[in-house]
Enzyme design. Structure first.
Site, PDB file in Angstrom:
ATOM      1  N   HIS A 171       1.242  -1.109   0.161  1.00  0.00           N
ATOM      2  CA  HIS A 171       0.244   0.058  -0.418  1.00  0.00           C
ATOM      3  C   HIS A 171       1.002   1.687  -0.139  1.00  0.00           C
ATOM      4  O   HIS A 171       0.674   2.559  -0.700  1.00  0.00           O
ATOM      5  CB  HIS A 171      -0.673  -0.592   1.074  1.00  0.00           C
ATOM      6  CG  HIS A 171      -0.784   0.460   2.222  1.00  0.00           C
ATOM      7  ND1 HIS A 171       0.123  -0.101   3.201  1.00  0.00           N
ATOM      8  CD2 HIS A 171      -0.506   1.615   3.425  1.00  0.00           C
ATOM      9  CE1 HIS A 171       0.285   0.546   4.153  1.00  0.00           C
ATOM     10  NE2 HIS A 171      -0.007   1.086   4.447  1.00  0.00           N
ATOM     11  N   LEU A 186       3.109   1.870  -2.170  1.00  0.00           N
ATOM     12  CA  LEU A 186       3.100   2.549  -3.804  1.00  0.00           C
ATOM     13  C   LEU A 186       1.793   3.329  -4.509  1.00  0.00           C
ATOM     14  O   LEU A 186       1.415   4.048  -4.731  1.00  0.00           O
ATOM     15  CB  LEU A 186       3.326   1.715  -4.900  1.00  0.00           C
ATOM     16  CG  LEU A 186       4.256   0.310  -4.432  1.00  0.00           C
ATOM     17  CD1 LEU A 186       4.152  -0.714  -5.168  1.00  0.00           C
ATOM     18  CD2 LEU A 186       5.591   1.304  -4.618  1.00  0.00           C
ATOM     19  N   LYS A 210       0.716   5.650  -1.890  1.00  0.00           N
ATOM     20  CA  LYS A 210       0.513   7.197  -0.944  1.00  0.00           C
ATOM     21  C   LYS A 210       1.355   7.709  -2.345  1.00  0.00           C
ATOM     22  O   LYS A 210       1.811   7.701  -2.771  1.00  0.00           O
ATOM     23  CB  LYS A 210       1.873   6.603   0.066  1.00  0.00           C
ATOM     24  CG  LYS A 210       1.720   5.867   1.003  1.00  0.00           C
ATOM     25  CD  LYS A 210       2.269   6.096   2.333  1.00  0.00           C
ATOM     26  CE  LYS A 210       1.320   4.918   3.492  1.00  0.00           C
ATOM     27  NZ  LYS A 210       0.539   5.608   4.525  1.00  0.00           N
ATOM     28  N   HIS A 219       7.347  -2.283   2.270  1.00  0.00           N
ATOM     29  CA  HIS A 219       7.290  -0.669   1.775  1.00  0.00           C
ATOM     30  C   HIS A 219       8.342  -0.016   1.857  1.00  0.00           C
ATOM     31  O   HIS A 219       8.706   0.739   1.296  1.00  0.00           O
ATOM     32  CB  HIS A 219       6.681   0.033   3.580  1.00  0.00           C
ATOM     33  CG  HIS A 219       5.413  -0.674   3.713  1.00  0.00           C
ATOM     34  ND1 HIS A 219       4.370  -1.208   2.352  1.00  0.00           N
ATOM     35  CD2 HIS A 219       4.468  -1.084   4.846  1.00  0.00           C
ATOM     36  CE1 HIS A 219       3.318  -2.186   2.790  1.00  0.00           C
ATOM     37  NE2 HIS A 219       3.711  -1.734   4.518  1.00  0.00           N
TER      38      HIS A 219
HETATM   39  C1  BG6 Z   1       1.389  -2.360   7.600  1.00  0.00           C
HETATM   40  C2  BG6 Z   1       2.109  -2.864   8.660  1.00  0.00           C
HETATM   41  O1  BG6 Z   1       1.697  -2.664   6.232  1.00  0.00           O
HETATM   42  O2  BG6 Z   1       2.144  -1.072   7.260  1.00  0.00           O
HETATM   43  C3  BG6 Z   1       1.748  -1.902   9.763  1.00  0.00           C
HETATM   44  O3  BG6 Z   1       1.535  -4.281   8.538  1.00  0.00           O
HETATM   45  C4  BG6 Z   1       2.037  -0.834   9.540  1.00  0.00           C
HETATM   46  O4  BG6 Z   1       2.022  -2.609  11.436  1.00  0.00           O
HETATM   47  C5  BG6 Z   1       1.383   0.267   8.827  1.00  0.00           C
HETATM   48  O5  BG6 Z   1       1.520   0.018  10.623  1.00  0.00           O
HETATM   49  C6  BG6 Z   1       1.842   0.817   8.158  1.00  0.00           C
HETATM   50  O6  BG6 Z   1       1.518   2.361   7.098  1.00  0.00           O
HETATM   51  P1  BG6 Z   1       0.400   2.928   7.149  1.00  0.00           P
HETATM   52  O7  BG6 Z   1      -0.332   3.749   6.063  1.00  0.00           O
HETATM   53  O8  BG6 Z   1      -0.156   4.415   8.573  1.00  0.00           O
HETATM   54  O9  BG6 Z   1       1.720   3.848   6.806  1.00  0.00           O
END
Ligand code: BG6
Length: 480
Positions: A177, A179, A181, A239
């Site tokens: 996810h 990607l 943002k 990520h």
């Molecule tokens: C998820 C992780 O993929 O991404 C989590 O499993 C983490 O541990 C999260 O908190 C962070 O996503 P975002 O969009 O809140 O930065």
């Protein structure tokens, strides 16, 4: 002429991911007029649940502020349908097919999007069940999968093989996810549409790159899941590494998704497997005041857990552009701040006899919160003094783009799937390379049960962090 029909099937529809991310994203698309029409939304899971209860559970997770949105939520509710079934039985999938066919128009194009909000151990059997029983011959079929894509290279390869038996690579959308943002999607434009950046984006000008992910909360409530994976698998291997590839890749021939992904994967291919010398790991303990619990105080976490909740690692990309430039990836839970950013630090001005104490320039791309791009630069201290002082040149989204909506990452990615755009999804070879880089290290950490360094909940991380980062060339210069 009849319009193409689309049916969105959410598998694992009674789980957390579906309630928290998938359904709100579908609602977001509806709200902004981006959902194809006509459309059906089908929830599928093992739990027996009546439709009213399902609709209630889905919509109660979606926040609405205005009357118009409340009305729209009612429309959305009316679109939701639910069918229960098993993940490994042909009869269940045949039932799902019959259910979908009752909803779909009888003729014309009938596209099907299958969103697997499911644990990976059922990807294979669900992939098979869908392909053999629910696949449409009158439109496209797309399947969306979510991490964790395995625990290491062998398990990821097994999963990939299980899915590849039934689905072609161009039908598979692997979500990371990050990607989706806004600021991650901005990286290519910043780099390739600005001469002033493109021209200095290399080892001659850049000293080091830091990609930081900080969360101010621990694993509260998710300890069981988290302990199996740890922060390296949870955040860094996917990520942060994805962000690194976009910062480091060469210019693709075009914006064609395959051209973009070809360049990303080349970056990964240059990277060596990580060793324990390249990383420091930590695990949080209770906060200084004792109000916030330590990681191992969570009842779902084993008392002798060595799962890292913090990691900082250094990577090199030994190609012509980046040879010798450290890329420092830093991530942690229960830290002092909520922040995700890319910080590119430039070299010191060479031969700077006039202003030998000038701080290095930095360009910072803040992903969240409060999206921004800013440049740290030296400026004359206003007034009678002739002294240089560190200042910031800032593009702050909240101020510059007032009124522009920044879409949620899941919403943006779901729209990409509906449009058949793979640019922001992880390709199979990218995934393999990502696991190759991390697998030997993960195995060693686990085999030898290497104990992470303690750090207090709410602190900046384990002792020695600043020294580790400084040893890779980063110079810290705070604004006055
Ligand atoms: C998820 C992780 O993929 O991404 C989590 O499993 C983490 O541990 C999260 O908190 C962070 O996503 P975002 O969009 O809140 O930065």
């Amino acid at each position: 002429m009849a319009k193409d029909n689309t049916c969105i099937v959410v598998l694992g529809a009674s789980g957390d991911l579906a309630f928290k991310k998938t359904f709100p994203a579908i609602f977001g698309l509806l709200k902004h007029g981006l959902l194809p029409q006509p459309v059906q939304i089908v929830g599928y899971a093992r739990t027996k649940m009546d439709l009213a209860k399902f609709r209630e559970r889905v919509t109660s997770q979606i926040k609405v502020a205005s009357d118009a949105d409340r009305k729209l939520l009612e429309t959305f509710k009316g679109l939701l349908t639910y069918v229960d079934g098993q993940y490994d039985q042909a009869a269940s999938f045949q039932n799902l097919r019959a259910f979908i066919e009752r909803l779909e128009p009888r003729s014309g194009v009938r596209n099907r999007l299958f969103y697997m909000a499911l644990p990976p151990n059922v990807f294979g059997s669900v992939g098979k069940g869908l392909r053999e029983n629910v696949y449409t011959a009158n439109g496209w079929n797309r399947v969306v999968v979510e991490k964790p894509f395995g625990r290491d290279l062998p398990t990821s390869n097994e999963l990939a093989a299980a899915l590849a038996q039934y689905w072609k690579e161009d039908e598979i959308y692997r979500i990371d996810h990050y990607l989706g943002k806004e600021m991650v999607k901005n990286l290519l434009i910043l780099r390739f549409a600005n001469q002033f950046l493109g021209g200095i984006w290399d080892r001659q000008h850049i000293s080091n790159v830091q990609i930081t992910f900080k969360e101010p909360f621990g694993t509260e409530g998710r300890g069981g899941y988290f302990d199996e994976f740890g922060i390296i698998r949870d955040v860094m291997q996917n990520h942060l590494l994805q962000v690194l590839t976009l910062v480091a890749m060469e210019k693709p021939i075009s914006l064609d998704p395959e051209h973009v992904r070809d360049e990303k994967v080349k970056v990964l291919r240059y990277m060596k497997e990580l060793t324990t010398n390249d990383i420091m790991i930590g695990q949080y303990t209770a906060s200084e005041d004792g109000k916030k619990p330590g990681y191992k105080d969570d009842k779902t976490v084993p008392k002798d857990s060595v799962a890292p909740t913090f990691a900082t690692a250094v990577f090199f990309i030994p190609n012509e552009r980046w040879d010798g430039v450290p890329f420092i990836l830093k991530c942690g839970k229960a830290l002092d701040d909520a922040k995700v950013e890319v910080r590119v630090q430039f070299n010191s001005v060479p031969g700077n006899t006039l202003y030998p104490n000038a701080a290095r320039n930095e360009i910072v791309i803040r992903l969240q919160p409060n999206e921004a791009v800013y440049i740290k630069m030296m400026n004359k201290k206003p007034g009678m003094s002739g002294q240089p002082v560190i200042s910031e040149l800032e593009l702050n989204y909240g101020r510059r783009y007032t009124g522009e909506r920044i879409p949620d990452a899941y919403e943006a990615l779901l729209l990409d799937v509906l449009q058949g755009d793979h640019s922001n999804f992880v390709r199979d070879d990218e995934l393999r390379e990502a696991w190759r880089i991390f697998t030997p290290l993960l195995h060693k950490l686990e085999r030898e049960r290497i104990v992470p360094l303690p750090y207090k909940y709410g602190s900046r991380g384990p002792k020695g962090l600043d020294e580790f980062i400084a040893s890779h060339g980063f110079e810290r210069h705070d604004l006055p």
